[in-house]
Design a protein around this motif. Structure first.
Motif, PDB file in Angstrom:
ATOM      1  N   ASP A  51       0.738  -1.141  -0.155  1.00 62.64           N
ATOM      2  CA  ASP A  51      -0.104   0.134   0.088  1.00 62.64           C
ATOM      3  C   ASP A  51       0.810   1.311   0.053  1.00 62.64           C
ATOM      4  OD1 ASP A  51      -2.185  -1.592   0.252  1.00 62.64           O
ATOM      5  OD2 ASP A  51      -2.598  -1.299   2.106  1.00 62.64           O
ATOM      6  N   GLY A  52       0.365   2.495  -0.722  1.00 59.97           N
ATOM      7  CA  GLY A  52       0.956   3.754  -0.574  1.00 59.97           C
ATOM      8  C   GLY A  52       1.816   4.015  -1.763  1.00 59.97           C
ATOM      9  N   PHE A  53       1.882   3.058  -2.413  1.00 59.58           N
ATOM     10  CA  PHE A  53       2.925   3.476  -3.723  1.00 59.58           C
ATOM     11  C   PHE A  53       2.016   3.866  -5.050  1.00 59.58           C
ATOM     12  CE2 PHE A  53       5.937   0.850  -1.315  1.00 59.58           C
ATOM     13  CZ  PHE A  53       6.986   1.503  -1.312  1.00 59.58           C
ATOM     14  N   ASP A  54       2.348   4.721  -5.398  1.00 61.21           N
ATOM     15  CA  ASP A  54       1.684   5.351  -6.819  1.00 61.21           C
ATOM     16  C   ASP A  54       2.552   4.615  -8.087  1.00 61.21           C
ATOM     17  OD1 ASP A  54       0.579   6.885  -9.068  1.00 61.21           O
ATOM     18  OD2 ASP A  54       2.234   8.211  -8.844  1.00 61.21           O
ATOM     19  N   TYR A  55       1.584   3.616  -8.699  1.00 59.68           N
ATOM     20  CA  TYR A  55       2.212   2.939  -9.686  1.00 59.68           C
ATOM     21  C   TYR A  55       1.180   2.456 -10.766  1.00 59.68           C
ATOM     22  CZ  TYR A  55      -0.436  -1.184  -7.866  1.00 59.68           C
ATOM     23  OH  TYR A  55      -1.394  -2.082  -7.399  1.00 59.68           O
ATOM     24  N   GLU A  56       1.895   2.206 -11.829  1.00 59.57           N
ATOM     25  CA  GLU A  56       0.769   1.492 -12.822  1.00 59.57           C
ATOM     26  C   GLU A  56       1.493  -0.005 -13.445  1.00 59.57           C
ATOM     27  OE1 GLU A  56       1.575   3.716 -16.683  1.00 59.57           O
ATOM     28  OE2 GLU A  56       2.526   5.218 -15.511  1.00 59.57           O
ATOM     29  N   LEU A  57       0.737  -0.716 -13.438  1.00 51.88           N
ATOM     30  CA  LEU A  57       1.382  -2.056 -13.896  1.00 51.88           C
ATOM     31  C   LEU A  57       0.805  -2.777 -15.270  1.00 51.88           C
ATOM     32  CD1 LEU A  57       1.465  -5.193 -11.311  1.00 51.88           C
ATOM     33  CD2 LEU A  57       0.322  -5.420 -13.721  1.00 51.88           C
ATOM     34  N   TYR A  58       1.688  -3.330 -15.857  1.00 53.80           N
ATOM     35  CA  TYR A  58       1.453  -3.605 -17.336  1.00 53.80           C
ATOM     36  C   TYR A  58       1.926  -5.111 -17.278  1.00 53.80           C
ATOM     37  CZ  TYR A  58       1.436   1.186 -18.669  1.00 53.80           C
ATOM     38  OH  TYR A  58       1.017   2.530 -18.650  1.00 53.80           O
ATOM     39  N   ASN A  59       0.884  -6.113 -18.108  1.00 56.38           N
ATOM     40  CA  ASN A  59       1.243  -7.613 -18.158  1.00 56.38           C
ATOM     41  C   ASN A  59       1.181  -7.815 -19.645  1.00 56.38           C
ATOM     42  OD1 ASN A  59      -1.366  -8.052 -19.150  1.00 56.38           O
ATOM     43  ND2 ASN A  59      -2.125  -8.480 -17.089  1.00 56.38           N
ATOM     44  N   ARG A  60       1.358  -8.862 -19.886  1.00 59.68           N
ATOM     45  CA  ARG A  60       1.708  -9.541 -21.452  1.00 59.68           C
ATOM     46  C   ARG A  60       0.566  -8.747 -22.223  1.00 59.68           C
ATOM     47  NH1 ARG A  60       6.317  -9.491 -24.298  1.00 59.68           N
ATOM     48  NH2 ARG A  60       5.642  -9.393 -26.220  1.00 59.68           N
ATOM     49  N   ASN A  61      -0.607  -8.959 -21.457  1.00 62.76           N
ATOM     50  CA  ASN A  61      -1.690  -8.629 -22.130  1.00 62.76           C
ATOM     51  C   ASN A  61      -2.035  -7.225 -22.519  1.00 62.76           C
ATOM     52  OD1 ASN A  61      -2.602 -11.318 -22.194  1.00 62.76           O
ATOM     53  ND2 ASN A  61      -4.122 -10.749 -20.281  1.00 62.76           N
ATOM     54  N   ASP A  62      -1.534  -6.444 -21.465  1.00 67.73           N
ATOM     55  CA  ASP A  62      -1.521  -4.879 -21.801  1.00 67.73           C
ATOM     56  C   ASP A  62      -0.513  -4.516 -22.919  1.00 67.73           C
ATOM     57  OD1 ASP A  62      -3.204  -4.445 -19.670  1.00 67.73           O
ATOM     58  OD2 ASP A  62      -1.493  -4.818 -18.391  1.00 67.73           O
ATOM     59  N   ILE A  63       0.533  -5.150 -22.738  1.00 72.58           N
ATOM     60  CA  ILE A  63       1.679  -4.822 -23.804  1.00 72.58           C
ATOM     61  C   ILE A  63       1.290  -5.168 -25.339  1.00 72.58           C
ATOM     62  CG2 ILE A  63       3.968  -5.516 -24.539  1.00 72.58           C
ATOM     63  CD1 ILE A  63       4.908  -6.060 -21.729  1.00 72.58           C
ATOM     64  N   ASN A  64       0.531  -6.440 -25.327  1.00 74.50           N
ATOM     65  CA  ASN A  64       0.021  -6.760 -26.810  1.00 74.50           C
ATOM     66  C   ASN A  64      -1.063  -5.886 -27.272  1.00 74.50           C
ATOM     67  OD1 ASN A  64       1.698  -8.797 -26.800  1.00 74.50           O
ATOM     68  ND2 ASN A  64       0.102 -10.433 -26.003  1.00 74.50           N
ATOM     69  N   LYS A  65      -1.780  -5.370 -26.240  1.00 73.20           N
ATOM     70  CA  LYS A  65      -2.962  -4.231 -26.739  1.00 73.20           C
ATOM     71  C   LYS A  65      -2.299  -3.007 -26.913  1.00 73.20           C
ATOM     72  CE  LYS A  65      -6.575  -2.685 -24.028  1.00 73.20           C
ATOM     73  NZ  LYS A  65      -7.570  -2.840 -22.721  1.00 73.20           N
ATOM     74  N   ILE A  66      -1.426  -2.325 -26.201  1.00 69.61           N
ATOM     75  CA  ILE A  66      -0.790  -1.215 -26.342  1.00 69.61           C
ATOM     76  C   ILE A  66      -0.103  -1.235 -27.883  1.00 69.61           C
ATOM     77  CG2 ILE A  66       0.594   0.744 -25.662  1.00 69.61           C
ATOM     78  CD1 ILE A  66      -0.326  -0.204 -22.940  1.00 69.61           C
ATOM     79  N   LEU A  67       0.862  -2.084 -27.990  1.00 72.76           N
ATOM     80  CA  LEU A  67       1.842  -2.065 -29.231  1.00 72.76           C
ATOM     81  C   LEU A  67       1.329  -2.899 -30.356  1.00 72.76           C
ATOM     82  CD1 LEU A  67       5.340  -2.493 -27.493  1.00 72.76           C
ATOM     83  CD2 LEU A  67       4.363  -0.503 -27.974  1.00 72.76           C
ATOM     84  N   GLY A  68       0.161  -3.621 -30.155  1.00 74.01           N
ATOM     85  CA  GLY A  68      -0.427  -4.505 -31.209  1.00 74.01           C
ATOM     86  C   GLY A  68       0.913  -5.400 -31.915  1.00 74.01           C
ATOM     87  N   PRO A  69       0.899  -5.519 -33.014  1.00 70.69           N
ATOM     88  CA  PRO A  69       1.897  -6.406 -33.634  1.00 70.69           C
ATOM     89  C   PRO A  69       3.404  -6.125 -33.568  1.00 70.69           C
ATOM     90  CG  PRO A  69       0.910  -5.011 -35.432  1.00 70.69           C
ATOM     91  CD  PRO A  69      -0.026  -4.652 -34.384  1.00 70.69           C
TER      92      PRO A  69
END
Length: 344
Positions: A51-69
């Motif tokens: 608790d108490g940390f300001d963060y964003e988390l990306y997993n493999r699904n996020d990477i695929n979604k953001i970058l596409g091919p």
């Protein structure tokens, strides 16, 4: 320097496959900053963050979604995936640390604020054109020594700050195997600029850089799942960054700060990952040592794309892997520019 220096200008990037309990000990130093966590491995697994940390988390699904091919350029099942965090950050500076790196103590027993020292390194100039025998002349209590040319004393901007490790040293598998009990207990109170024209083995577990100056060259390559090599991700980035920094007039510092590297990885697993790299690097190093850029290479992106062509042409003869890596280097730059459009 205030303990929250660059609070709004720096992201901390952490690659992980496990809960981030290690952040508790870093809380006094990291809590003011924004964290980017890149989750490797199974994306359905939940990673717990204290608790108490300001963060964003990306997993493999996020990477695929953001970058596409273009997500094909981001490694899977390897900490090389951390470089995705460099790409999505919107800050000027990045600090990246592994989740088995703990707070080290200096010889007086005081906790070392690694991030603060990295910031000091990045905010003062480098001196790669002429070696100063008192090491970093910009540190308190040091200066340029007699005989140092005045015309070179302004130095050049620092792009990378490479920190070190107490306890488990960053050894390759053969060295681990012959020295299984070796621990680094020597605290050397020193920062120095790596001279122009000299390559170095860059370790990504305690590393800071100015992403506006060198970010697009901080690609950690194709490693891990489906690739013939691992544990050369940070090395590759380091060699690319160094030749580009030398060309563009940027500096790299190494030395302080130390972190405490808590656990050794399995040397037999490491040997499987490294064994091709151990003899490939006998060809890779001369490639980088002899590489020169054309006059058209005025930006990091242009340098990197030109370098990729040479990787394909020259190292492609060593192994087909380098043809694939060269293509991934171009894809990485396309993805970087997609997420970081040039300011008008």
């Amino acid at each position: 320097m205030a303990s929250v220096a660059l609070k709004d200008e720096l992201d901390i990037v952490i690659p992980t496959i496990r809960n981030l309990d290690f952040l508790e000990m870093w809380r006094p130093f990291f809590q003011p900053y924004h964290l980017i966590i890149v989750q490797d491995g199974d994306p359905s697994k939940t990673i717990k963050v204290p608790d108490g940390f300001d963060y964003e988390l990306y997993n493999r699904n996020d990477i695929n979604k953001i970058l596409g091919p273009r997500s094909s350029c981001i490694s899977f099942k390897d900490s090389a995936c951390r470089c995705f965090g460099y790409m999505v950050s919107k800050k000027k500076y990045i600090y990246t640390i592994d989740d088995d790196c703990f707070v080290a103590k200096d010889p007086t027993g005081k906790d070392i604020n690694a991030l603060e020292q990295h910031i000091k390194n990045l905010l003062c100039p480098s001196t790669p054109h002429f070696f100063n025998t008192l090491y970093d002349p910009f540190r308190d209590g040091a200066d340029f020594v007699r005989g140092y040319p005045f015309s070179l004393r302004e130095g050049i901007p620092t792009a990378v700050s490479h920190g070190l490790w107490l306890n488990i040293p960053d050894y390759d598998a053969p060295t681990q195997l012959v020295k299984p009990l070796e621990r680094n207990t020597r605290y050397v109170d020193m920062v120095l600029t790596i001279p122009k024209g000299t390559l170095f083995p860059m370790c990504g577990m305690n590393l800071a850089f100015d992403r506006e100056l060198i970010g697009p060259a901080m690609y950690f390559g194709l490693m891990g799942d489906g690739q013939p090599i691992g544990r050369y991700d940070d090395m590759w980035a380091g060699w690319c960054c160094k030749v580009i920094c030398d060309h563009l007039g940027l500096g790299i510092k190494t030395g302080l700060p130390y972190i405490y590297h808590s656990k050794a990885s399995n040397p037999f697993v490491n040997l499987k990952k490294e064994y091709l790299g151990i003899f490939w690097q006998e060809e890779i190093i001369p490639f980088f040592q002899s590489h020169t850029f054309s006059k058209d290479c005025t930006t990091v992106q242009k340098c990197y794309v030109e370098l990729s062509k040479q990787v394909k042409e020259k190292l492609g003869k060593v192994d087909p892997y380098f043809v694939k890596l060269a293509d991934a280097m171009v894809t990485w730059i396309e993805a970087w520019d997609m997420l970081n459009p040039a300011k008008a």
